[in-house]
Design a protein around this motif. Structure first.
Motif, PDB file in Angstrom:
ATOM      1  N   LEU A  98       0.883  -1.278  -0.260  1.00 35.42           N
ATOM      2  CA  LEU A  98      -0.051  -0.108   0.223  1.00 35.42           C
ATOM      3  C   LEU A  98       0.610   1.531  -0.194  1.00 35.42           C
ATOM      4  CD1 LEU A  98      -3.213   0.958   0.164  1.00 35.42           C
ATOM      5  CD2 LEU A  98      -2.350   0.769   2.599  1.00 35.42           C
ATOM      6  N   GLU A  99       1.897   1.884   0.812  1.00 35.82           N
ATOM      7  CA  GLU A  99       2.630   2.476   1.064  1.00 35.82           C
ATOM      8  C   GLU A  99       3.679   2.444  -0.546  1.00 35.82           C
ATOM      9  OE1 GLU A  99       6.622   1.799   3.276  1.00 35.82           O
ATOM     10  OE2 GLU A  99       5.903   3.854   3.904  1.00 35.82           O
ATOM     11  N   ARG A 100       3.984   1.691  -1.221  1.00 30.74           N
ATOM     12  CA  ARG A 100       4.802   2.081  -2.543  1.00 30.74           C
ATOM     13  C   ARG A 100       3.646   2.131  -3.648  1.00 30.74           C
ATOM     14  NH1 ARG A 100       6.834  -3.428  -1.998  1.00 30.74           N
ATOM     15  NH2 ARG A 100       4.681  -3.948  -2.940  1.00 30.74           N
ATOM     16  N   GLU A 101       2.470   1.780  -3.324  1.00 34.27           N
ATOM     17  CA  GLU A 101       1.716   1.530  -4.878  1.00 34.27           C
ATOM     18  C   GLU A 101       0.724   3.035  -4.967  1.00 34.27           C
ATOM     19  OE1 GLU A 101      -0.581  -2.097  -5.715  1.00 34.27           O
ATOM     20  OE2 GLU A 101       1.460  -2.728  -5.919  1.00 34.27           O
ATOM     21  N   HIS A 102       0.024   3.139  -3.584  1.00 37.00           N
ATOM     22  CA  HIS A 102      -0.372   4.454  -2.958  1.00 37.00           C
ATOM     23  C   HIS A 102       0.312   4.659  -1.669  1.00 37.00           C
ATOM     24  CE1 HIS A 102      -3.977   1.899  -5.006  1.00 37.00           C
ATOM     25  NE2 HIS A 102      -3.111   1.141  -4.573  1.00 37.00           N
ATOM     26  N   PRO A 103       1.121   6.153  -1.825  1.00 38.17           N
ATOM     27  CA  PRO A 103       1.970   6.356  -1.145  1.00 38.17           C
ATOM     28  C   PRO A 103       1.180   7.467  -0.120  1.00 38.17           C
ATOM     29  CG  PRO A 103       2.721   7.377  -2.867  1.00 38.17           C
ATOM     30  CD  PRO A 103       2.446   5.576  -3.032  1.00 38.17           C
ATOM     31  N   GLU A 104       0.336   8.335  -0.506  1.00 35.69           N
ATOM     32  CA  GLU A 104      -0.677   9.219  -0.518  1.00 35.69           C
ATOM     33  C   GLU A 104      -1.841   8.588   0.676  1.00 35.69           C
ATOM     34  OE1 GLU A 104      -1.303  13.475  -1.806  1.00 35.69           O
ATOM     35  OE2 GLU A 104      -2.024  12.111  -2.881  1.00 35.69           O
ATOM     36  N   LEU A 105      -1.803   7.795   0.357  1.00 38.69           N
ATOM     37  CA  LEU A 105      -3.190   7.233   1.587  1.00 38.69           C
ATOM     38  C   LEU A 105      -2.502   6.848   2.352  1.00 38.69           C
ATOM     39  CD1 LEU A 105      -6.256   6.182   1.673  1.00 38.69           C
ATOM     40  CD2 LEU A 105      -5.472   3.384  -0.392  1.00 38.69           C
ATOM     41  N   TYR A 106      -1.632   5.912   2.334  1.00 37.29           N
ATOM     42  CA  TYR A 106      -1.873   4.955   3.347  1.00 37.29           C
ATOM     43  C   TYR A 106      -0.884   6.269   4.377  1.00 37.29           C
ATOM     44  CZ  TYR A 106       2.307   2.170   5.671  1.00 37.29           C
ATOM     45  OH  TYR A 106       2.778   1.755   6.882  1.00 37.29           O
ATOM     46  N   ALA A 107       0.204   7.696   4.056  1.00 35.49           N
ATOM     47  CA  ALA A 107       0.407   8.467   4.773  1.00 35.49           C
ATOM     48  C   ALA A 107      -0.703   9.201   5.500  1.00 35.49           C
ATOM     49  CB  ALA A 107       0.994   9.507   3.745  1.00 35.49           C
ATOM     50  N   GLU A 108      -2.103   8.971   4.557  1.00 37.87           N
ATOM     51  CA  GLU A 108      -3.736   9.845   5.647  1.00 37.87           C
ATOM     52  C   GLU A 108      -4.361   8.781   6.497  1.00 37.87           C
ATOM     53  OE1 GLU A 108      -4.911  12.333   5.210  1.00 37.87           O
ATOM     54  OE2 GLU A 108      -3.034  12.868   4.472  1.00 37.87           O
ATOM     55  N   LEU A 109      -3.217   7.051   6.348  1.00 34.71           N
ATOM     56  CA  LEU A 109      -4.289   6.691   7.202  1.00 34.71           C
ATOM     57  C   LEU A 109      -3.152   6.007   8.610  1.00 34.71           C
ATOM     58  CD1 LEU A 109      -4.969   3.741   4.662  1.00 34.71           C
ATOM     59  CD2 LEU A 109      -6.461   5.323   6.324  1.00 34.71           C
ATOM     60  N   LYS A 110      -1.486   6.730   7.780  1.00 35.57           N
ATOM     61  CA  LYS A 110      -0.634   6.518   9.104  1.00 35.57           C
ATOM     62  C   LYS A 110      -1.001   7.705   9.888  1.00 35.57           C
ATOM     63  CE  LYS A 110       4.269   7.401   9.333  1.00 35.57           C
ATOM     64  NZ  LYS A 110       5.156   8.094   8.375  1.00 35.57           N
ATOM     65  N   ARG A 111      -1.244   8.660   9.582  1.00 37.23           N
ATOM     66  CA  ARG A 111      -1.621   9.824  10.237  1.00 37.23           C
ATOM     67  C   ARG A 111      -2.475   9.555  11.139  1.00 37.23           C
ATOM     68  NH1 ARG A 111       0.442  13.738   7.765  1.00 37.23           N
ATOM     69  NH2 ARG A 111      -0.457  13.565   5.796  1.00 37.23           N
ATOM     70  N   PHE A 112      -3.670   9.191  10.343  1.00 32.39           N
ATOM     71  CA  PHE A 112      -4.608   8.522  11.031  1.00 32.39           C
ATOM     72  C   PHE A 112      -4.756   7.903  12.322  1.00 32.39           C
ATOM     73  CE2 PHE A 112      -8.993   6.270  11.609  1.00 32.39           C
ATOM     74  CZ  PHE A 112      -9.794   6.955  13.161  1.00 32.39           C
ATOM     75  N   TYR A 113      -4.010   6.536  11.947  1.00 32.62           N
ATOM     76  CA  TYR A 113      -3.924   5.610  13.060  1.00 32.62           C
ATOM     77  C   TYR A 113      -3.114   5.844  14.244  1.00 32.62           C
ATOM     78  CZ  TYR A 113      -8.017   3.256  10.742  1.00 32.62           C
ATOM     79  OH  TYR A 113      -9.388   2.360  10.353  1.00 32.62           O
ATOM     80  N   GLY A 114      -1.808   6.424  14.082  1.00 35.55           N
ATOM     81  CA  GLY A 114      -1.403   7.022  14.706  1.00 35.55           C
ATOM     82  C   GLY A 114       0.052   5.760  14.218  1.00 35.55           C
ATOM     83  N   GLN A 115      -0.331   5.398  13.633  1.00 36.57           N
ATOM     84  CA  GLN A 115       0.204   3.755  12.909  1.00 36.57           C
ATOM     85  C   GLN A 115       1.293   3.821  11.995  1.00 36.57           C
ATOM     86  OE1 GLN A 115      -1.223  -0.113  14.808  1.00 36.57           O
ATOM     87  NE2 GLN A 115      -2.795   1.211  15.716  1.00 36.57           N
ATOM     88  N   ASP A 116       2.805   2.991  11.639  1.00 41.67           N
ATOM     89  CA  ASP A 116       3.490   2.843  10.413  1.00 41.67           C
ATOM     90  C   ASP A 116       3.914   1.760  10.882  1.00 41.67           C
ATOM     91  OD1 ASP A 116       4.875   3.217   8.311  1.00 41.67           O
ATOM     92  OD2 ASP A 116       6.725   4.371   9.507  1.00 41.67           O
ATOM     93  N   PRO A 117       2.540   0.409   9.956  1.00 42.31           N
ATOM     94  CA  PRO A 117       2.812  -0.874  10.367  1.00 42.31           C
ATOM     95  C   PRO A 117       3.814  -1.229   9.408  1.00 42.31           C
ATOM     96  CG  PRO A 117       0.724  -0.602   9.570  1.00 42.31           C
ATOM     97  CD  PRO A 117       0.959   1.068   9.719  1.00 42.31           C
ATOM     98  N   ALA A 118       4.423  -0.783   7.899  1.00 44.02           N
ATOM     99  CA  ALA A 118       4.943  -1.246   7.787  1.00 44.02           C
ATOM    100  C   ALA A 118       6.517  -1.428   8.038  1.00 44.02           C
ATOM    101  CB  ALA A 118       5.153  -0.021   6.017  1.00 44.02           C
ATOM    102  N   ARG A 119       6.677  -0.560   8.455  1.00 51.53           N
ATOM    103  CA  ARG A 119       7.514   0.489   9.499  1.00 51.53           C
ATOM    104  C   ARG A 119       8.061  -1.661  11.066  1.00 51.53           C
ATOM    105  NH1 ARG A 119       7.846   3.160   6.476  1.00 51.53           N
ATOM    106  NH2 ARG A 119       8.563   1.536   4.837  1.00 51.53           N
ATOM    107  N   ARG A 120       6.919  -2.218  10.342  1.00 48.78           N
ATOM    108  CA  ARG A 120       7.226  -3.785  12.058  1.00 48.78           C
ATOM    109  C   ARG A 120       7.385  -4.448  10.465  1.00 48.78           C
ATOM    110  NH1 ARG A 120       1.721  -2.351  13.660  1.00 48.78           N
ATOM    111  NH2 ARG A 120       1.589  -0.628  15.372  1.00 48.78           N
TER     112      ARG A 120
END
Ligand SMILES: [Zn+2]
Length: 287
Positions: free
Chosen positions: A259-281
């Motif tokens: 998701l981060e690779r193909e939809h970076p803006e969407l990923y960033a919005e969800l990351k901001r909302f949930y306060g989590q960064d699952p791609a780094r896990r």
């Protein structure tokens, strides 16, 4: 100095206005404080729950020790506050409650505020079920399709319904982008403001970018779906903006790298909302 009663009226009105204004300000402040400090329970987490989460919730494996502890604390509160009920012959077990609560609370891990305040009841069917609700749209925007079996539903009036076999299947494979509990509880978050429109309660100032990015991504998924192009997002998300947010949430937690690779803006919005960064896990080879 002697005042007539009529002379005092403006003074009394001003004092009254100050009192009312102060009360409103204070109540908002107190509500804000309480919403930032969810009341977690004091009693120890049952030891068996660690084992249940280990076995049933692979998504929790990559959490830090502190995050796992908080997840279990949130799940403990969820289990204590929500009513679980078996349907279609299901006898609700502690394992069912803890599994559903842990996956649902993964969404809340870094969110401030109460634990699904509008949710009262979780109904558990053994497998796909036929909705009993009449046709039409619920307050969360979930489309009702009578006579067609479904594996989950989220109602705006405090009810989530899931099929247990799908809960297990969705939780077991943490990288396929399908998880009925993540999906239905994303609908619950979406509906907390009273409207299921794909816009959950956002931080101040976040709405403009959210609306732009998710609107564009929704249209992109509709195009991809119409052209039968593969996407990190399930085509079901193209049915409405409400479903788009729920489907995007599934991919955010289960396919974060794609998701981060193909939809970076969407990923960033969800990351901001949930306060989590699952791609780094996750390890780059697992998603
Ligand atoms: Zn849905």
């Amino acid at each position: 100095m002697i005042h007539r009663v009529t002379d005092l009226i403006p003074v009394v009105l001003l004092a009254l206005a100050c009192f009312v204004g102060g009360y409103v300000l204070l109540s908002r402040l107190l509500r804000g404080l309480s919403s930032q400090q969810p009341r977690l329970r004091k009693e120890p987490i049952p030891p068996a729950w660690y084992d249940i989460v280990d076995r049933r919730v692979p998504l929790a494996h990559d959490l830090t020790i502190d995050e796992r502890e908080r997840l279990l604390r949130l799940a403990q509160r969820f289990v204590a506050e929500k009513h679980f009920e078996g349907c279609g012959g299901v006898t609700v077990t502690e394992e069912m409650k803890v599994t559903i609560a842990a996956v649902a609370c993964l969404l809340l891990l870094h969110l401030e505020g109460p634990c699904y305040p509008t949710l009262r009841t979780v109904l558990i069917y053994p497998h796909a079920f036929v909705p009993k609700r009449a046709a039409g749209a619920s307050r969360t925007g979930e489309l009702m399709r009578p006579a067609i079996p479904v594996v989950g539903q989220s109602w705006g009036l405090g009810v989530v319904i899931v099929a247990w076999d799908e809960v297990v299947r969705g939780a077991r494979d943490a990288t396929d982008g399908h998880n009925v509990v993540l999906h239905e509880f994303a609908h619950q978050l979406d509906g907390e403001d009273g409207v299921g429109d794909g816009v959950p309660l956002l931080a101040t100032g976040a709405l403009r970018t959210w609306a732009r990015v998710l609107g564009q991504e929704y249209e992109r998924l509709r195009d991809d779906s119409a052209a039968q192009r593969l996407s990190a997002l399930d085509p079901y998300g193209a049915t409405s903006k409400t479903e788009f947010f729920a489907v995007a949430t599934e991919s955010f937690f289960e396919r974060p790298l794609q998701l981060e690779r193909e939809h970076p803006e969407l990923y960033a919005e969800l990351k901001r909302f949930y306060g989590q960064d699952p791609a780094r896990r996750v390890s780059p080879t697992t998603a």
